[in-house]
Design an enzyme around this catalytic site. Structure first.
Site, PDB file in Angstrom:
ATOM      1  N   ASN A  42       0.841  -1.201   0.000  1.00 14.96           N
ATOM      2  CA  ASN A  42       0.000   0.000   0.000  1.00 14.96           C
ATOM      3  C   ASN A  42       0.875   1.249   0.000  1.00 14.96           C
ATOM      4  O   ASN A  42       1.956   1.271   0.598  1.00 14.96           O
ATOM      5  CB  ASN A  42      -0.998  -0.008   1.168  1.00 14.96           C
ATOM      6  CG  ASN A  42      -0.341  -0.085   2.527  1.00 14.96           C
ATOM      7  OD1 ASN A  42       0.701  -0.704   2.689  1.00 14.96           O
ATOM      8  ND2 ASN A  42      -0.943   0.550   3.502  1.00 14.96           N
ATOM      9  N   ILE A  43       0.397   2.278  -0.694  1.00 16.01           N
ATOM     10  CA  ILE A  43       1.143   3.536  -0.840  1.00 16.01           C
ATOM     11  C   ILE A  43       0.182   4.672  -0.527  1.00 16.01           C
ATOM     12  O   ILE A  43      -0.808   4.876  -1.249  1.00 16.01           O
ATOM     13  CB  ILE A  43       1.696   3.674  -2.279  1.00 16.01           C
ATOM     14  CG1 ILE A  43       2.591   2.469  -2.620  1.00 16.01           C
ATOM     15  CG2 ILE A  43       2.463   4.985  -2.415  1.00 16.01           C
ATOM     16  CD1 ILE A  43       2.987   2.381  -4.093  1.00 16.01           C
ATOM     17  N   GLU A  44       0.466   5.368   0.570  1.00 20.06           N
ATOM     18  CA  GLU A  44      -0.466   6.420   1.021  1.00 20.06           C
ATOM     19  C   GLU A  44      -0.032   7.801   0.532  1.00 20.06           C
ATOM     20  O   GLU A  44       1.032   7.969  -0.067  1.00 20.06           O
ATOM     21  CB  GLU A  44      -0.584   6.366   2.549  1.00 20.06           C
ATOM     22  CG  GLU A  44      -1.137   5.021   3.000  1.00 20.06           C
ATOM     23  CD  GLU A  44      -1.439   4.940   4.475  1.00 20.06           C
ATOM     24  OE1 GLU A  44      -0.969   5.796   5.254  1.00 20.06           O
ATOM     25  OE2 GLU A  44      -2.166   4.002   4.851  1.00 20.06           O
ATOM     26  N   CYS A  53      -4.186   0.707  -2.540  1.00 19.99           N
ATOM     27  CA  CYS A  53      -4.085  -0.580  -1.856  1.00 19.99           C
ATOM     28  C   CYS A  53      -2.980  -1.458  -2.461  1.00 19.99           C
ATOM     29  O   CYS A  53      -2.692  -1.374  -3.667  1.00 19.99           O
ATOM     30  CB  CYS A  53      -5.388  -1.352  -1.981  1.00 19.99           C
ATOM     31  SG  CYS A  53      -6.765  -0.623  -1.098  1.00 19.99           S
ATOM     32  N   GLU A  55      -3.065  -4.654  -3.119  1.00 22.60           N
ATOM     33  CA  GLU A  55      -3.551  -5.591  -4.146  1.00 22.60           C
ATOM     34  C   GLU A  55      -3.538  -4.946  -5.522  1.00 22.60           C
ATOM     35  O   GLU A  55      -3.139  -5.548  -6.518  1.00 22.60           O
ATOM     36  CB  GLU A  55      -4.997  -6.030  -3.847  1.00 22.60           C
ATOM     37  CG  GLU A  55      -5.204  -6.743  -2.530  1.00 22.60           C
ATOM     38  CD  GLU A  55      -5.521  -5.797  -1.383  1.00 22.60           C
ATOM     39  OE1 GLU A  55      -4.848  -4.747  -1.252  1.00 22.60           O
ATOM     40  OE2 GLU A  55      -6.437  -6.108  -0.605  1.00 22.60           O
ATOM     41  N   CYS A  92     -10.286  -5.204   0.354  1.00 22.93           N
ATOM     42  CA  CYS A  92     -11.429  -4.277   0.352  1.00 22.93           C
ATOM     43  C   CYS A  92     -12.298  -4.517  -0.882  1.00 22.93           C
ATOM     44  O   CYS A  92     -11.902  -5.209  -1.829  1.00 22.93           O
ATOM     45  CB  CYS A  92     -10.941  -2.827   0.407  1.00 22.93           C
ATOM     46  SG  CYS A  92     -10.320  -2.202  -1.164  1.00 22.93           S
ATOM     47  N   CYS A  95     -10.804  -3.571  -4.324  1.00 22.54           N
ATOM     48  CA  CYS A  95      -9.797  -4.526  -4.798  1.00 22.54           C
ATOM     49  C   CYS A  95     -10.450  -5.828  -5.265  1.00 22.54           C
ATOM     50  O   CYS A  95      -9.963  -6.463  -6.204  1.00 22.54           O
ATOM     51  CB  CYS A  95      -8.756  -4.782  -3.716  1.00 22.54           C
ATOM     52  SG  CYS A  95      -7.680  -3.347  -3.490  1.00 22.54           S
TER      53      CYS A  95
HETATM   54  N1  THU Z   1      -5.414  -1.206   2.242  1.00 30.10           N
HETATM   55  C1  THU Z   1      -4.865  -2.085   1.359  1.00 30.10           C
HETATM   56  O1  THU Z   1      -3.685  -1.980   1.002  1.00 30.10           O
HETATM   57  N2  THU Z   1      -5.658  -3.082   0.885  1.00 30.10           N
HETATM   58  C2  THU Z   1      -6.976  -3.255   1.187  1.00 30.10           C
HETATM   59  O2  THU Z   1      -7.621  -4.146   0.669  1.00 30.10           O
HETATM   60  C3  THU Z   1      -7.613  -2.355   2.144  1.00 30.10           C
HETATM   61  C4  THU Z   1      -6.779  -1.272   2.706  1.00 30.10           C
HETATM   62  C5  THU Z   1      -4.561  -0.120   2.767  1.00 30.10           C
HETATM   63  C6  THU Z   1      -4.973   1.259   2.356  1.00 30.10           C
HETATM   64  C7  THU Z   1      -4.415   2.128   3.452  1.00 30.10           C
HETATM   65  O3  THU Z   1      -3.082   2.473   3.119  1.00 30.10           O
HETATM   66  C8  THU Z   1      -4.399   1.214   4.672  1.00 30.10           C
HETATM   67  O4  THU Z   1      -4.617  -0.106   4.177  1.00 30.10           O
HETATM   68  C9  THU Z   1      -5.422   1.551   5.716  1.00 30.10           C
HETATM   69  O5  THU Z   1      -6.691   1.632   5.164  1.00 30.10           O
END
Ligand code: THU
Length: 139
Positions: A42-44, A53, A55, A92, A95
Site C-alpha cells: 500500500n502507498i499512502e 491498496c 492488491e 477491500c 480490490c
Molecule cells: N489497504 C490495502 O492496502 N488493501 C486493502 O484491501 C484495504 C486497505 C490499505 C490502504 C491504506 O493504506 C491502509 O490499508 C489503511 O486503510
C-alpha cells in the site's frame, strides 16, 4: 508457488509499505497463468483519498508486465499495524472488483488471514455479481 509461500511473499512485500498516516502495512503477492509472481504494497498520500491498496499495486504491476484479463491465478494479502503481529486483512471491496477483472475464473483463490486463521476463498464468493459493462440490447 503454494499458498503459504505466496502469503510469505505478501508479508515480505508489506515491509516496503509507505503508510505514515494509517501505520497499516499491507502486502500482496500474486501468480499468473505463466507462473510469474508480482508483489505490491500500500502507498499512502498526505491527501488521504489518493492512497492505493497493495492488491491493486500488485495487479497493475502485473498488467504492466503483460498479464491479461483471465490470467490472474491466485493472490495473497497480508496486513498489520507497524510493530504489531499479522492481523485479519481481507481485501477491500474495490480490490475485489479489480481482482475479478483479471481472475482466471470465479474460483480464483484469494488468500488472507482472518483472526488466527489463513483462508483461501474463491473471488466469486468474495464478490458476487461484480460489475461488468452492460451490453446494449439494440445492436
Ligand atoms: N489497504 C490495502 O492496502 N488493501 C486493502 O484491501 C484495504 C486497505 C490499505 C490502504 C491504506 O493504506 C491502509 O490499508 C489503511 O486503510
Amino acid at each position: 508457488m503454494n499458498d503459504q509461500e505466496l502469503m510469505e511473499a505478501a508479508r515480505k512485500a508489506a515491509e516496503t509499505s509507505y503508510s505514515p498516516y494509517s501505520r497499516v502495512q499491507v502486502g500482496a503477492a500474486l501468480t499468473t497463468k505463466n507462473n510469474q509472481v508480482f508483489i505490491g504494497c500500500n502507498i499512502e498520500n498526505a491527501s488521504y483519498s489518493l492512497s492505493m491498496c497493495a492488491e491493486r499495486v500488485a495487479i497493475f504491476t502485473a498488467v504492466l508486465h503483460g498479464m491479461k484479463p483471465g490470467e490472474l491465478s491466485k493472490i495473497a494479502v497480508a496486513g498489520k499495524t507497524v510493530g504489531d503481529q499479522w492481523q485479519s486483512c481481507p481485501p477491500c471491496g474495490a480490490c475485489r472488483q479489480v481482482i475479478l477483472e483479471f481472475a482466471e475464473s470465479n474460483k480464483t483463490p484469494v488468500i488472507y488471514q482472518v483472526r488466527e486463521q489463513v483462508k483461501s476463498v474463491p473471488i466469486g464468493e468474495l464478490l458476487r455479481d461484480g460489475f461488468t459493462i452492460p451490453s446494449p440490447t439494440y445492436l
